[in-house]
Design a protein around this motif. Structure first.
Motif, PDB file in Angstrom:
ATOM      1  N   ALA A  51      12.898   4.318   8.186  1.00 33.26           N
ATOM      2  CA  ALA A  51      11.899   3.950   9.191  1.00 33.26           C
ATOM      3  C   ALA A  51      10.626   3.434   8.537  1.00 33.26           C
ATOM      4  O   ALA A  51      10.037   2.437   8.981  1.00 33.26           O
ATOM      5  CB  ALA A  51      11.593   5.145  10.085  1.00 33.26           C
ATOM      6  N   ILE A  52      10.174   4.101   7.470  1.00 30.05           N
ATOM      7  CA  ILE A  52       8.961   3.675   6.764  1.00 30.05           C
ATOM      8  C   ILE A  52       9.160   2.290   6.153  1.00 30.05           C
ATOM      9  O   ILE A  52       8.293   1.410   6.247  1.00 30.05           O
ATOM     10  CB  ILE A  52       8.588   4.696   5.673  1.00 30.05           C
ATOM     11  CG1 ILE A  52       8.042   5.989   6.309  1.00 30.05           C
ATOM     12  CG2 ILE A  52       7.587   4.105   4.693  1.00 30.05           C
ATOM     13  CD1 ILE A  52       6.650   5.885   6.864  1.00 30.05           C
ATOM     14  N   ALA A  53      10.294   2.079   5.495  1.00 25.63           N
ATOM     15  CA  ALA A  53      10.558   0.791   4.849  1.00 25.63           C
ATOM     16  C   ALA A  53      10.569  -0.338   5.868  1.00 25.63           C
ATOM     17  O   ALA A  53       9.987  -1.406   5.642  1.00 25.63           O
ATOM     18  CB  ALA A  53      11.885   0.854   4.097  1.00 25.63           C
ATOM     19  N   THR A  54      11.224  -0.115   7.005  1.00 23.24           N
ATOM     20  CA  THR A  54      11.285  -1.138   8.049  1.00 23.24           C
ATOM     21  C   THR A  54       9.897  -1.430   8.608  1.00 23.24           C
ATOM     22  O   THR A  54       9.499  -2.587   8.766  1.00 23.24           O
ATOM     23  CB  THR A  54      12.214  -0.680   9.179  1.00 23.24           C
ATOM     24  OG1 THR A  54      13.536  -0.522   8.656  1.00 23.24           O
ATOM     25  CG2 THR A  54      12.247  -1.684  10.312  1.00 23.24           C
ATOM     26  N   ALA A  55       9.153  -0.366   8.875  1.00 22.25           N
ATOM     27  CA  ALA A  55       7.821  -0.536   9.456  1.00 22.25           C
ATOM     28  C   ALA A  55       6.904  -1.300   8.518  1.00 22.25           C
ATOM     29  O   ALA A  55       6.181  -2.215   8.932  1.00 22.25           O
ATOM     30  CB  ALA A  55       7.224   0.825   9.794  1.00 22.25           C
ATOM     31  N   ALA A  56       6.914  -0.948   7.230  1.00 17.17           N
ATOM     32  CA  ALA A  56       6.030  -1.601   6.272  1.00 17.17           C
ATOM     33  C   ALA A  56       6.395  -3.067   6.089  1.00 17.17           C
ATOM     34  O   ALA A  56       5.524  -3.945   6.031  1.00 17.17           O
ATOM     35  CB  ALA A  56       6.092  -0.866   4.936  1.00 17.17           C
ATOM     36  N   ALA A  57       7.687  -3.356   5.994  1.00 19.47           N
ATOM     37  CA  ALA A  57       8.119  -4.740   5.805  1.00 19.47           C
ATOM     38  C   ALA A  57       7.742  -5.599   6.996  1.00 19.47           C
ATOM     39  O   ALA A  57       7.251  -6.730   6.839  1.00 19.47           O
ATOM     40  CB  ALA A  57       9.627  -4.784   5.560  1.00 19.47           C
ATOM     41  N   ARG A  58       7.953  -5.075   8.197  1.00 22.60           N
ATOM     42  CA  ARG A  58       7.633  -5.843   9.399  1.00 22.60           C
ATOM     43  C   ARG A  58       6.124  -6.003   9.575  1.00 22.60           C
ATOM     44  O   ARG A  58       5.669  -6.979  10.183  1.00 22.60           O
ATOM     45  CB  ARG A  58       8.231  -5.160  10.628  1.00 22.60           C
ATOM     46  CG  ARG A  58       9.753  -5.228  10.687  1.00 22.60           C
ATOM     47  CD  ARG A  58      10.289  -4.453  11.867  1.00 22.60           C
ATOM     48  NE  ARG A  58      11.751  -4.568  11.982  1.00 22.60           N
ATOM     49  CZ  ARG A  58      12.488  -3.875  12.849  1.00 22.60           C
ATOM     50  NH1 ARG A  58      11.891  -3.006  13.675  1.00 22.60           N
ATOM     51  NH2 ARG A  58      13.795  -4.029  12.879  1.00 22.60           N
ATOM     52  N   ALA A  59       5.357  -5.052   9.049  1.00 28.85           N
ATOM     53  CA  ALA A  59       3.903  -5.114   9.221  1.00 28.85           C
ATOM     54  C   ALA A  59       3.234  -6.066   8.234  1.00 28.85           C
ATOM     55  O   ALA A  59       2.054  -6.366   8.393  1.00 28.85           O
ATOM     56  CB  ALA A  59       3.305  -3.717   9.081  1.00 28.85           C
ATOM     57  N   GLY A  60       3.969  -6.510   7.212  1.00 23.24           N
ATOM     58  CA  GLY A  60       3.378  -7.487   6.307  1.00 23.24           C
ATOM     59  C   GLY A  60       3.345  -7.120   4.851  1.00 23.24           C
ATOM     60  O   GLY A  60       2.745  -7.852   4.043  1.00 23.24           O
ATOM     61  N   ALA A  61       3.965  -6.010   4.455  1.00 24.62           N
ATOM     62  CA  ALA A  61       3.998  -5.660   3.037  1.00 24.62           C
ATOM     63  C   ALA A  61       4.734  -6.744   2.259  1.00 24.62           C
ATOM     64  O   ALA A  61       5.727  -7.300   2.726  1.00 24.62           O
ATOM     65  CB  ALA A  61       4.683  -4.312   2.843  1.00 24.62           C
ATOM     66  N   GLY A  62       4.253  -7.022   1.055  1.00 30.51           N
ATOM     67  CA  GLY A  62       4.853  -8.090   0.276  1.00 30.51           C
ATOM     68  C   GLY A  62       6.208  -7.742  -0.296  1.00 30.51           C
ATOM     69  O   GLY A  62       7.132  -8.546  -0.278  1.00 30.51           O
ATOM     70  N   GLU A  63       6.350  -6.526  -0.836  1.00 34.08           N
ATOM     71  CA  GLU A  63       7.618  -6.076  -1.413  1.00 34.08           C
ATOM     72  C   GLU A  63       7.782  -4.591  -1.140  1.00 34.08           C
ATOM     73  O   GLU A  63       6.872  -3.800  -1.389  1.00 34.08           O
ATOM     74  CB  GLU A  63       7.647  -6.335  -2.919  1.00 34.08           C
ATOM     75  CG  GLU A  63       8.950  -5.932  -3.587  1.00 34.08           C
ATOM     76  CD  GLU A  63       8.986  -6.258  -5.070  1.00 34.08           C
ATOM     77  OE1 GLU A  63       9.866  -5.719  -5.776  1.00 34.08           O
ATOM     78  OE2 GLU A  63       8.125  -7.041  -5.518  1.00 34.08           O
ATOM     79  N   VAL A  64       8.938  -4.213  -0.613  1.00 29.47           N
ATOM     80  CA  VAL A  64       9.226  -2.817  -0.302  1.00 29.47           C
ATOM     81  C   VAL A  64      10.500  -2.413  -1.030  1.00 29.47           C
ATOM     82  O   VAL A  64      11.539  -3.077  -0.902  1.00 29.47           O
ATOM     83  CB  VAL A  64       9.400  -2.591   1.211  1.00 29.47           C
ATOM     84  CG1 VAL A  64       9.674  -1.109   1.493  1.00 29.47           C
ATOM     85  CG2 VAL A  64       8.169  -3.055   1.979  1.00 29.47           C
TER      86      VAL A  64
END
Length: 408
Positions: free
Chosen positions: A17-30
């Motif tokens: 859930a954290i990985a999906t949320a961060a990637a969708r929110a704009g993180a450059g690399e997860v």
């Protein structure tokens, strides 16, 4: 906020859930670092999410559509009373607006929703985490092979024994609550063999009450059809061979003869006959024992470290909030990522909202555990009105179980 490299330590429900949320929110690399090499979806435990939390999490995208769930509507509290038949006597009924899930199916749905841009690495054991020195923002993740990887942010979604928590809150350790839970599940179709109508309401949760403990029984979806999931709380036998200095369970199929015998005697002595026989249908391979622990942390985020799910707060299961809380943590991180202009602002806002939420859940679950296991009331002599007063006394300032709505 855009860009940045994030490591998510742990790849189960909270980690996905954290990985999906961060990637969708704009993180450059997860990057997700999951120590398990095997199939996480093989975990067959049941869990529940409150209907209101599910709506909230569905709207945020944290709970994907299409994951199998079973509706639950009411909770029946029963005691053994041979004059009322094999199913026992119902002493109280209350609304129970939840849906139940199979842990493995929920994880699989969350894993499949992780964007392709996320690097999910299994078999990666993280042995330590440390913040970078002055003037070099970020954190280092030390792997079992001795290498160290640098990230702008490290999120601990690594559960009870979190190495990220050990770095952020070194004095916070899970504490044994004084009792354990036996857990298991069985094919729901086998209940027909018992020749009783005690389970004729598949949307009901049944709580069997007895001196010194209680047991929650409800249906969950399974990979091959409906299953009956049960969680029984009670003190363990003194000679059961359990280690009570670590919140690691005896794995399914690993029960000692002493533990298996103790459970069988408890079912025979305290349970209405129908429910004792229902639990006894569970194969040893589907039964295990877990010591109950809890823990609150003084903070959920600081520097470049963040805690989520069980890594941030270990909550006794009575509150039925674990999965919802993990998905709310992911939602809060994503909201902050979109809104904030710096990592410092992001972590400050996360701590203000999710730190307090975790501590509230720990406090509520402790009250529930004391009332339903450690200091059980004389259930057999109570009526519905007395049960309702007893229940409200456990809730305290909370409005109910299952977690509360997120604070913006």
């Amino acid at each position: 906020m855009r860009g940045g490299m994030i490591a998510v330590v742990g790849g189960s429900i909270a980690g996905c859930a954290i990985a999906t949320a961060a990637a969708r929110a704009g993180a450059g690399e997860v990057v997700v670092l999951e120590r398990t090499r095997g199939r996480l979806q093989d975990r067959g435990l049941g869990l529940c999410i409150h209907d209101e939390r599910a709506v909230e999490l569905g709207a945020s995208g944290a709970l994907p559509e299409g994951i199998a769930a079973h509706p639950l509507r009411q909770r029946r509290w029963v005691v053994r009373d041979d004059a009322h038949g094999t199913g026992g006597r119902v002493i109280w009924e209350q609304p129970f607006p939840f849906h139940s899930y199979h842990w493995g199916l929920l994880w699989q749905g969350l894993r499949e929703s992780v964007p392709d841009s996320v690097v999910y690495r299994q078999g990666e054991t993280v042995t330590g985490v440390e913040e970078s020195g002055t003037g070099t923002p970020g954190a280092g993740v030390r792997l079992a092979n001795g290498s160290v990887e640098r990230y702008d942010l490290v999120v601990g979604a690594d559960g009870y024994r979190s190495v990220v928590r050990a770095a952020l809150c070194p004095d916070s350790r899970p504490q044994y609550a004084g009792y354990v839970c036996w857990r298991g599940n069985v094919d729901a179709g086998r209940l027909a063999d018992l020749g009783s109508v005690a389970d004729s309401a598949p949307e009901a949760v049944t709580t069997v009450c007895f001196p010194g403990g209680s047991c929650v029984v409800y249906r969950i979806p399974g990979p091959d059809g409906p299953r009956v999931n049960w969680v029984l709380y009670a003190a363990p036998p003194q000679d059961g061979g359990l280690r009570l200095d670590d919140p690691t369970s005896f794995p399914a199929g690993g029960l000692t003869p002493e533990l298996a015998g103790h459970l069988a005697a408890l079912l025979d002595r305290e349970f209405p006959p129908y429910w004792g026989r229902a639990l006894a249908l569970t194969a040893p391979a589907d039964t295990f024992v877990q010591p109950i622990y809890d823990m609150e942390t003084p903070r959920a985020a600081a520097g470049r470290l963040v805690l989520a799910g069980d890594a941030a707060s270990v909550v006794r299961p009575h509150n039925t909030s674990g999965a919802a809380k993990a998905l709310q943590d992911a939602t809060a991180l994503a909201d902050g990522w979109r809104r904030c202009g710096s990592f410092e602002e992001l972590l400050r806002g996360y701590e203000e909202t999710r730190g307090a939420a975790g501590r509230e859940l720990v406090a509520l679950a402790r009250r529930l555990g004391r009332a339903q296991v450690e200091r059980t009331p004389p259930w057999a002599g109570m009526n519905g009105g007395e049960m309702e007063v007893w229940w409200r006394g456990q809730l305290g300032p909370a409005t109910g179980i299952g977690g509360r709505a997120m604070t913006p």
